[in-house]
Design a protein around this motif. Structure first.
Motif, PDB file in Angstrom:
ATOM      1  N   SER A   1      -6.634 -13.108  -9.252  1.00 29.89           N
ATOM      2  CA  SER A   1      -5.881 -13.554 -10.557  1.00 29.89           C
ATOM      3  C   SER A   1      -4.957 -12.286 -11.120  1.00 29.89           C
ATOM      4  O   SER A   1      -3.898 -12.844 -11.347  1.00 29.89           O
ATOM      5  CB  SER A   1      -6.962 -13.495 -11.446  1.00 29.89           C
ATOM      6  N   ARG A   2      -5.145 -10.986 -10.583  1.00 27.04           N
ATOM      7  CA  ARG A   2      -3.937  -9.950 -11.062  1.00 27.04           C
ATOM      8  C   ARG A   2      -2.809 -10.068  -9.956  1.00 27.04           C
ATOM      9  O   ARG A   2      -1.667 -10.086 -10.507  1.00 27.04           O
ATOM     10  CB  ARG A   2      -4.556  -8.690 -10.600  1.00 27.04           C
ATOM     11  N   VAL A   3      -3.123 -10.634  -8.735  1.00 25.79           N
ATOM     12  CA  VAL A   3      -1.888 -10.725  -7.780  1.00 25.79           C
ATOM     13  C   VAL A   3      -0.980 -11.921  -8.342  1.00 25.79           C
ATOM     14  O   VAL A   3       0.290 -11.979  -8.392  1.00 25.79           O
ATOM     15  CB  VAL A   3      -2.299 -11.035  -6.328  1.00 25.79           C
ATOM     16  N   ASN A   4      -1.712 -13.028  -8.694  1.00 25.97           N
ATOM     17  CA  ASN A   4      -1.151 -14.288  -9.070  1.00 25.97           C
ATOM     18  C   ASN A   4      -0.282 -13.971 -10.515  1.00 25.97           C
ATOM     19  O   ASN A   4       0.674 -14.581 -10.523  1.00 25.97           O
ATOM     20  CB  ASN A   4      -2.301 -15.308  -9.236  1.00 25.97           C
ATOM     21  N   ARG A   5      -1.104 -13.235 -11.456  1.00 26.46           N
ATOM     22  CA  ARG A   5      -0.244 -12.831 -12.702  1.00 26.46           C
ATOM     23  C   ARG A   5       0.916 -12.074 -12.317  1.00 26.46           C
ATOM     24  O   ARG A   5       1.942 -12.365 -13.201  1.00 26.46           O
ATOM     25  CB  ARG A   5      -1.297 -12.437 -13.748  1.00 26.46           C
ATOM     26  N   ALA A   6       0.744 -11.090 -11.525  1.00 28.24           N
ATOM     27  CA  ALA A   6       1.985 -10.271 -11.375  1.00 28.24           C
ATOM     28  C   ALA A   6       3.033 -11.102 -10.753  1.00 28.24           C
ATOM     29  O   ALA A   6       4.183 -10.829 -11.081  1.00 28.24           O
ATOM     30  CB  ALA A   6       1.545  -8.899 -10.397  1.00 28.24           C
ATOM     31  N   ARG A   7       2.674 -11.966  -9.656  1.00 21.88           N
ATOM     32  CA  ARG A   7       3.693 -12.589  -9.128  1.00 21.88           C
ATOM     33  C   ARG A   7       4.746 -13.525 -10.160  1.00 21.88           C
ATOM     34  O   ARG A   7       5.720 -13.627 -10.255  1.00 21.88           O
ATOM     35  CB  ARG A   7       3.375 -13.513  -7.980  1.00 21.88           C
ATOM     36  N   THR A   8       3.921 -14.320 -10.919  1.00 20.54           N
ATOM     37  CA  THR A   8       4.467 -15.127 -12.142  1.00 20.54           C
ATOM     38  C   THR A   8       5.132 -14.327 -12.990  1.00 20.54           C
ATOM     39  O   THR A   8       6.387 -14.787 -13.386  1.00 20.54           O
ATOM     40  CB  THR A   8       3.217 -15.584 -12.800  1.00 20.54           C
ATOM     41  N   LYS A   9       4.538 -13.080 -13.592  1.00 20.11           N
ATOM     42  CA  LYS A   9       5.382 -12.216 -14.409  1.00 20.11           C
ATOM     43  C   LYS A   9       6.815 -11.540 -13.787  1.00 20.11           C
ATOM     44  O   LYS A   9       7.728 -11.531 -14.582  1.00 20.11           O
ATOM     45  CB  LYS A   9       4.417 -11.167 -14.910  1.00 20.11           C
ATOM     46  N   LEU A  10       6.547 -11.307 -12.495  1.00 17.67           N
ATOM     47  CA  LEU A  10       7.815 -10.832 -11.816  1.00 17.67           C
ATOM     48  C   LEU A  10       8.929 -12.090 -11.744  1.00 17.67           C
ATOM     49  O   LEU A  10       9.936 -11.826 -12.156  1.00 17.67           O
ATOM     50  CB  LEU A  10       7.454 -10.250 -10.291  1.00 17.67           C
ATOM     51  N   ALA A  11       8.425 -13.378 -11.387  1.00 17.65           N
ATOM     52  CA  ALA A  11       9.265 -14.475 -11.405  1.00 17.65           C
ATOM     53  C   ALA A  11       9.886 -14.658 -12.648  1.00 17.65           C
ATOM     54  O   ALA A  11      11.198 -15.062 -12.843  1.00 17.65           O
ATOM     55  CB  ALA A  11       8.571 -15.568 -11.050  1.00 17.65           C
ATOM     56  N   GLU A  12       9.179 -14.709 -13.716  1.00 22.09           N
ATOM     57  CA  GLU A  12       9.728 -14.828 -15.139  1.00 22.09           C
ATOM     58  C   GLU A  12      10.689 -13.595 -15.433  1.00 22.09           C
ATOM     59  O   GLU A  12      11.713 -13.970 -16.036  1.00 22.09           O
ATOM     60  CB  GLU A  12       8.461 -14.770 -16.088  1.00 22.09           C
ATOM     61  N   LEU A  13      10.486 -12.383 -15.354  1.00 23.82           N
ATOM     62  CA  LEU A  13      11.193 -11.291 -15.600  1.00 23.82           C
ATOM     63  C   LEU A  13      12.542 -11.271 -14.840  1.00 23.82           C
ATOM     64  O   LEU A  13      13.628 -10.889 -15.190  1.00 23.82           O
ATOM     65  CB  LEU A  13      10.484  -9.800 -15.330  1.00 23.82           C
ATOM     66  N   MET A  14      12.209 -11.871 -13.598  1.00 21.62           N
ATOM     67  CA  MET A  14      13.789 -11.916 -12.659  1.00 21.62           C
ATOM     68  C   MET A  14      14.366 -13.176 -12.743  1.00 21.62           C
ATOM     69  O   MET A  14      15.389 -13.446 -12.001  1.00 21.62           O
ATOM     70  CB  MET A  14      13.295 -11.393 -11.076  1.00 21.62           C
ATOM     71  N   GLN A  15      13.671 -14.071 -13.295  1.00 22.29           N
ATOM     72  CA  GLN A  15      14.394 -15.549 -13.660  1.00 22.29           C
ATOM     73  C   GLN A  15      14.559 -16.051 -12.167  1.00 22.29           C
ATOM     74  O   GLN A  15      15.474 -16.613 -11.889  1.00 22.29           O
ATOM     75  CB  GLN A  15      15.795 -15.395 -14.426  1.00 22.29           C
TER      76      GLN A  15
END
Length: 183
Positions: free
Chosen positions: A145-159
């Motif tokens: 879950s942490r890895v998935n959330r981190a990837r999702t948040k990075l994608a969002e932050l980096m557009q």
């Protein structure tokens, strides 16, 4: 009956090889190059020639095969005498990669500590979810879950679009939305 060394005999066939090459290529310079290539190949493979057989026929076969190999190779190549094709090709400037990496670092530092830790362990260090969960003293599901959330948040932050990777100057994927490792 003693036979001459086939290497010495090769020289005798150069004029007829050139004539054959000119017939194939219809270009004097290309024909000369073809003959040279054929002689080099024949010389390098002289151990495959059977003494007593027709050396000229063997050399003509090498020349012909070399010609057709060259034609196949050239069909896959783009002729660009005036440079128009090359001018249309573009390469990202090296500073683009550095800027993307800096954007990644900025976005990465905005993640919660537990998500950064999860990405470093699972992605960059290559540990399995199980190994990372053991190191962080949490459940495997929590690590996933942490890895998935981190990837999702990075994608969002980096557009980033789904499946798009962040690439360093070395060409290593740093963050992937498709679930591959961060490295």
């Amino acid at each position: 009956m003693s036979h001459r060394d086939p290497r010495e005999e090769m020289v005798d066939y150069i004029p007829s090889l050139r004539a054959f090459a000119r017939a194939l290529t219809q270009n004097h310079a290309a024909a000369d190059d073809l003959v040279q290539d054929a002689i080099v190949k024949a010389w390098a493979n002289i151990d495959k020639y059977k003494v007593g057989t027709n050396l000229q026929a063997w050399m003509f076969t090498i020349l012909r095969n070399t010609h057709y190999s060259n034609l196949r190779k050239h069909r896959r190549e783009v002729e660009d005498v005036d440079g128009n094709h090359a001018a249309k090709l573009a390469e990202k400037a090296p500073q683009d990669s550095a800027m993307i990496f800096n954007d990644f670092k900025t976005a990465f530092m905005q993640l919660p500590v537990d998500q950064r830790e999860a990405l470093v362990l699972v992605g960059a260090s290559g540990y399995s979810y199980e190994e990372a969960a053991e190191m962080c003293e949490c459940a495997v599901g929590t690590m996933k879950s942490r890895v998935n959330r981190a990837r999702t948040k990075l994608a969002e932050l980096m557009q980033l679009d789904e499946g798009e990777d962040v690439i360093t100057t070395e060409g290593t994927a740093l963050a992937s939305l498709g679930g591959s490792a961060v490295a």
